[in-house]
Write an enzyme that holds these catalytic residues in place. Structure first.
Site, short mmCIF file in Angstrom:
data_model
loop_
_atom_site.label_atom_id
_atom_site.label_comp_id
_atom_site.label_asym_id
_atom_site.label_seq_id
_atom_site.Cartn_x
_atom_site.Cartn_y
_atom_site.Cartn_z
N CYS A 30 0.83 -1.21 0.00
CA CYS A 30 0.00 0.00 0.00
C CYS A 30 0.87 1.26 0.00
CB CYS A 30 -0.89 -0.06 1.24
SG CYS A 30 -1.60 1.48 1.77
N CYS A 33 0.49 3.56 3.01
CA CYS A 33 1.05 2.90 4.20
C CYS A 33 2.56 3.14 4.28
CB CYS A 33 0.77 1.41 4.18
SG CYS A 33 -0.98 0.98 4.11
#
Length: 106
Positions: A30, A33
């Site tokens: 991600c 992230c």
């Protein structure tokens, strides 16, 4: 410094500390992230006396992601005295995480 990873086996023990605990629910793939991790690492370094931050990989611990109804990554859940008290969904500026800490550990 790197966020300490926790799993189902160590989760309850990790959040039972007498300080505020933030748990980052995210994945390796991600992009937001990946941008969040340095922010959280910096915050933990600055506030290590009042704050612990852990990381849960949603792909490796889907049962924890399910238990806390994680629908988007990253999601940071703030725990105080072992209880979830706040949920921050998505990548946020560092100040948002600092404000959450200030609410529960003035």
């Amino acid at each position: 410094m790197s966020l300490r990873a926790i799993s189902s086996a160590s989760f309850q023990e990790s959040i039972q500390e007498n300080k505020v605990t933030m748990v980052d629910f995210s994945t390796k793939w991600c992009p937001p992230c990946k941008k969040l991790h340095p922010i959280l690492e910096e915050l933990e370094g600055e506030e290590k006396n009042r704050l612990s931050i852990f990381h849960v990989d949603c792909d490796e611990s889907p049962e924890l992601a399910s238990e806390f109804s994680i629908m988007a990554a990253p999601t940071v859940i703030v725990f105080h005295n072992g209880e979830p008290v706040d949920k921050l969904i998505g990548l946020r500026p560092k100040g948002v995480y600092q404000a959450a800490l200030a609410r529960y550990a003035p």
